[in-house]
Design an enzyme around this catalytic site. Sequence first.
Site, PDB file in Angstrom:
ATOM      1  N   GLY A  30       0.822  -1.211   0.000  1.00 58.82           N
ATOM      2  CA  GLY A  30       0.000   0.000   0.000  1.00 58.82           C
ATOM      3  C   GLY A  30       0.854   1.258   0.000  1.00 58.82           C
ATOM      4  N   THR A  81       1.018   3.748   2.171  1.00 62.13           N
ATOM      5  CA  THR A  81       1.628   4.168   3.435  1.00 62.13           C
ATOM      6  C   THR A  81       2.855   3.307   3.734  1.00 62.13           C
ATOM      7  OG1 THR A  81      -0.649   4.562   4.133  1.00 62.13           O
ATOM      8  CG2 THR A  81       1.064   4.877   5.791  1.00 62.13           C
ATOM      9  N   ASP A 139       2.593  -2.724   8.204  1.00 63.07           N
ATOM     10  CA  ASP A 139       1.594  -2.834   7.144  1.00 63.07           C
ATOM     11  C   ASP A 139       0.535  -1.745   7.323  1.00 63.07           C
ATOM     12  OD1 ASP A 139       0.314  -3.834   4.918  1.00 63.07           O
ATOM     13  OD2 ASP A 139       0.221  -5.897   5.651  1.00 63.07           O
ATOM     14  N   GLY A 140      -0.138  -1.409   6.258  1.00 65.33           N
ATOM     15  CA  GLY A 140      -1.218  -0.422   6.289  1.00 65.33           C
ATOM     16  C   GLY A 140      -2.555  -1.084   6.601  1.00 65.33           C
ATOM     17  N   GLU A 189      -0.633 -10.788   3.192  1.00 67.36           N
ATOM     18  CA  GLU A 189      -0.429  -9.887   4.343  1.00 67.36           C
ATOM     19  C   GLU A 189      -0.795 -10.594   5.641  1.00 67.36           C
ATOM     20  OE1 GLU A 189      -1.219  -5.467   2.479  1.00 67.36           O
ATOM     21  OE2 GLU A 189      -2.944  -6.661   2.987  1.00 67.36           O
ATOM     22  N   LYS A 232      -8.479   6.648   8.603  1.00 69.33           N
ATOM     23  CA  LYS A 232      -8.776   5.211   8.610  1.00 69.33           C
ATOM     24  C   LYS A 232      -9.441   4.750   9.912  1.00 69.33           C
ATOM     25  CE  LYS A 232      -6.543   4.497   4.670  1.00 69.33           C
ATOM     26  NZ  LYS A 232      -5.315   3.765   4.571  1.00 69.33           N
TER      27      LYS A 232
HETATM   28  O1  5RP Z   1      -4.377  -3.877   2.864  1.00 64.73           O
HETATM   29  C1  5RP Z   1      -3.735  -3.283   2.058  1.00 64.73           C
HETATM   30  C2  5RP Z   1      -3.370  -3.855   0.722  1.00 64.73           C
HETATM   31  O2  5RP Z   1      -4.025  -5.072   0.498  1.00 64.73           O
HETATM   32  C3  5RP Z   1      -3.214  -1.923   2.355  1.00 64.73           C
HETATM   33  O3  5RP Z   1      -2.343  -2.007   3.441  1.00 64.73           O
HETATM   34  C4  5RP Z   1      -4.366  -1.017   2.637  1.00 64.73           C
HETATM   35  O4  5RP Z   1      -5.222  -1.013   1.516  1.00 64.73           O
HETATM   36  C5  5RP Z   1      -3.918   0.403   2.970  1.00 64.73           C
HETATM   37  O5  5RP Z   1      -3.308   0.976   1.847  1.00 64.73           O
HETATM   38  P1  5RP Z   1      -2.889   2.515   1.817  1.00 64.73           P
HETATM   39  O6  5RP Z   1      -1.772   2.682   2.806  1.00 64.73           O
HETATM   40  O7  5RP Z   1      -2.465   2.754   0.389  1.00 64.73           O
HETATM   41  O8  5RP Z   1      -4.101   3.323   2.189  1.00 64.73           O
END
Ligand code: 5RP
Length: 235
Positions: free
Chosen positions: A33, A35, A89-90, A111, A129
């Site tokens: 993602g 972030t 992870d995001g 993930e 979020k």
């Molecule tokens: O779960 C994910 C990918 O499968 C990402 O971590 C989630 O969508 C957040 O993404 P971003 O940081 O671009 O908002």
Amino acid sequence: MSAADPTKLMKQEVGKAAAALVESGSIVGLGTGSTTAYAIQFLGDRLKSGEIKDIVGVPTSFQAEVLSKQYGIPLTTLDAIDRIDIAIDGADEVDPQKNLIKGGGAAHTREKVVDYLANRFIVVVDAGKLVDRLGSVFAVPVEVIPMAVTPVTRAIEKLGGKPELRMGVKKAGPVITDQGNMVIDVKFDTISDPVNLEKTLNNIPGVLENGIFVNCVDLVLIGEVKDDQPIVRQL
Ligand SMILES: O=C(CO)[C@H](O)[C@H](O)COP(=O)(O)O
């Protein structure tokens, strides 16, 4: 703050804060993602400058693999290691109990494998979020093997969800995951029991994994803007 995009600044700050938690010698789960991409970038910077050494990454997606190579982070696979020290992870939604909806990038299956194995799982998000209850805004992504899309769709409707096959952008037809499967995004009016919903969805034959992550997060780093400056707070 300058004219820079505030969401981008928040993502950069949390990415930097998460990368700062990684110690020399660590095996690091590398999420997917926009972030997490900043965390991978800052981790590569720390490695390049000699601030940390001997780290190795386990990517959760093709995207994470490409970025890690770009920023000079050596990679390994789950077959070659016996632990993951920290995963970054995001998330698409975070509730007050630190439960998550993930899978906005269709990478939630890998993930979940990597993040759940980690001794310390750090989530990086911007303040947008945060939700009181999972499912308030985001649909739950469900990865399904292609031949089972129709029966899984019907089973989800019987559970009261509104399923929608995720379609590609700049690609005709559905999104295909890194594993060669499809994703059904399921909107629920309310998710009152994420623990049970995660299990119920995974019990439908043909479902590989869904994007509800429960009881697995150690720390959430939240990017916010205060007095025109990006700050990071913890949950
Ligand atoms: O779960 C994910 C990918 O499968 C990402 O971590 C989630 O969508 C957040 O993404 P971003 O940081 O671009 O908002």
